[in-house]
Design an enzyme around this catalytic site. Structure first.
Site, PDB file in Angstrom:
ATOM      1  N   LYS A 142      27.955 -12.041  54.726  1.00 50.87           N
ATOM      2  CA  LYS A 142      28.292 -13.463  54.640  1.00 50.87           C
ATOM      3  C   LYS A 142      27.971 -14.081  55.995  1.00 50.87           C
ATOM      4  O   LYS A 142      28.662 -13.845  56.983  1.00 50.87           O
ATOM      5  CB  LYS A 142      29.769 -13.674  54.290  1.00 50.87           C
ATOM      6  N   ASP A 144      27.565 -16.643  59.031  1.00 51.36           N
ATOM      7  CA  ASP A 144      28.495 -17.601  59.608  1.00 51.36           C
ATOM      8  C   ASP A 144      27.708 -18.697  60.333  1.00 51.36           C
ATOM      9  O   ASP A 144      27.550 -18.663  61.550  1.00 51.36           O
ATOM     10  CB  ASP A 144      29.432 -16.873  60.590  1.00 51.36           C
ATOM     11  N   GLU A 287      32.253 -12.036  59.311  1.00 48.98           N
ATOM     12  CA  GLU A 287      33.124 -12.940  58.557  1.00 48.98           C
ATOM     13  C   GLU A 287      33.501 -12.361  57.207  1.00 48.98           C
ATOM     14  O   GLU A 287      34.599 -12.571  56.705  1.00 48.98           O
ATOM     15  CB  GLU A 287      32.440 -14.293  58.365  1.00 48.98           C
TER      16      GLU A 287
END
Length: 459
Positions: A142, A144, A287
């Site tokens: 994921k 960021d 994250e």
């Protein structure tokens, strides 16, 4: 151009990874892997830890030109004495990359215009609170940063647009080299603009220094360089490919990348092993991870075919005001935060007073005073320890916190950054979907990898 040898810098090894470090041969961020065979969770960690794009380039052979470019080797939990090899073609020759001073004044596509542009609606993920394993799902880092779609027309004209239609080409002029990075024009790709912290992890907080700079100076570009990580394609050779299955779109995207340089990277994935991927993200300080269902189509709305699983609780909040500072602090004491409910009322959920440096305190304080108003935007004005000032609900802050209380407030919050790519009216209390269907997926053949049940929310 010969192969360049890149030394990876890493911290102490995780014991799980250490047991297999003798067999782990790290893949680079672009998806290449050396000839040695690997298996098991360390490989998953290596692939997902491409959430760190780069480590320090400490040794270059055959080509001194690579010394001018940051390494794009994946950060992996291995012994720092091991080497990763960047193959020929990973870097664009320096002559094809504009200098920092050229970049500072360059414009690409419709750069220089700050207004909103027409942009395709991007596919958004649904939050779940636990990782899961399933053979029909892939898992990625994921990222960021700032979500952005990049369109390159048949004449190599380029536009880079945020989710809200904001033109980003002037804000990130170094990404202008993307217009030479793809075949199959016209093409539209989906990705994330990121910058890296000192550990090679994407950091939205660090990206704050570049956001809202229409024409960054050479010094700003050098201090906070950005990269574009692509993970999906929406248009290829002028044809809409959103109706194709996920795995086919990603193969088209990988094949369309013709110039690997220090700016562009492809987001790697692992299949089936979501729990190992999540553990790698936790260990590396990322994250979180994304889960995507194989066979799914690209839809321009929130979908349960894409899921996000965060390591820490973190979401966007609308800024409704600020409090007076205490002692020697300048600017403001804390930001007053809220989320919209289903009735379009802004509900107060708490305040955040940590995570700012002095420079940001001053600059944000000026922005807040420009939108100050006499009435509270919240449905119920909160009581505060020091005098409160109210603002029009126009700014969105991203905040990391420990948990939600039973009363609907956030505990132990810390400021991350301002989200200029998010609309205040889209900010809701993020409620994870029920992950139990995914856990059941590991133990039953009857499970269909459909969307999990649960409430959708803003990404």
């Amino acid at each position: 151009m010969g192969a360049a040898t890149i030394m990876l810098r890493s911290g102490p090894m995780n014991p799980t990874a250490a047991r297999s470090s003798s067999t782990l041969n790290p893949p680079c961020i672009f998806g290449r892997r050396s000839s040695a065979s690997t298996a098991g969770s360390p490989v998953v960690a290596a692939a997902l830890c491409a959430g760190g794009l780069a480590a320090a380039c400490t040794a270059v052979r055959s080509c001194g030109a690579c010394e001018q470019l940051p390494s794009m080797a994946a950060i992996v939990p291995i012994d720092s004495r091991r080497l990763a090899f960047i193959e020929e073609g990973d870097f664009v020759p320096p002559s094809a990359i504009l200098s920092v001073r050229q970049l500072a004044g360059a414009t690409f596509g419709r750069a220089g215009r700050r207004g909103a542009m027409e942009s395709p609606k991007v596919m958004l993920a649904t939050l779940v609170d636990e990782p899961f394993d399933h053979p029909e799902w892939i898992f990625e880092t994921k990222w960021d940063g700032v979500r952005a779609t990049c369109h390159i027309d048949s004449r190599a004209g380029m536009t880079l647009v945020s989710r809200t239609g904001q033109d980003l080409t002037g804000t990130f002029p170094e990404l202008g080299v993307l217009r030479r990075a793809f075949s199959g024009l016209p093409i539209t790709v989906d990705g994330e603009v990121v910058t890296l912290d000192q550990h090679g992890r994407s950091s939205f907080q660090r990206l704050q220094a570049r956001i809202n700079r229409l024409r960054p100076t050479p010094r700003e570009i050098e201090a906070v360089p950005v990269h574009y990580v692509v993970f999906d394609v929406m248009e290829h050779r002028g044809k809409d490919v959103r109706g194709l299955p996920l795995e086919q779109r990603r193969e088209i995207l990988k094949a369309a990348i013709v110039a690997h340089d220090s700016v562009l990277a492809f987001s790697k994935d692992v299949r089936g092993e979501g729990c190992a991927a999540f553990a790698a993200a936790e260990r590396t300080g990322l994250e979180g991870i994304m889960a995507k269902r194989l066979g799914s189509r690209y839809v321009g709305k929130r979908s349960r075919d894409w899921l996000k699983i965060k390591v820490h609780q973190r979401q966007e909040f609308v800024i409704g005001g600020w409090t007076e500072p205490r002692g020697s602090r300048q600017g403001f004491g804390a930001l007053l935060l809220g989320v919209y409910d289903d009735g379009a009322r802004l509900r107060y959920v708490g305040s955040v007073g940590t995570g700012f440096d002095e420079t940001f305190l001053r600059s944000l304080s000026q922005r807040l005073k420009a939108i100050e108003t006499t009435s509270a935007p919240f449905d119920k004005a909160p009581s505060t320890a020091t005098a409160a000032h109210w603002v029009k609900p126009q700014l969105v802050a991203e905040v990391r916190f420990a948990e939600w209380t039973h009363g609907g407030s956030i505990r132990q919050p810390a400021f991350v950054g301002i989200r200029s790519d998010k609309q205040p009216r889209d900010v809701r209390h993020e409620v994870p979907s029920d992950p139990t269907r995914h856990r059941r997926a590991a133990s039953t053949r009857r499970y269909r990898p459909d969307a999990p049940r649960g409430r959708s929310h803003t990404e």
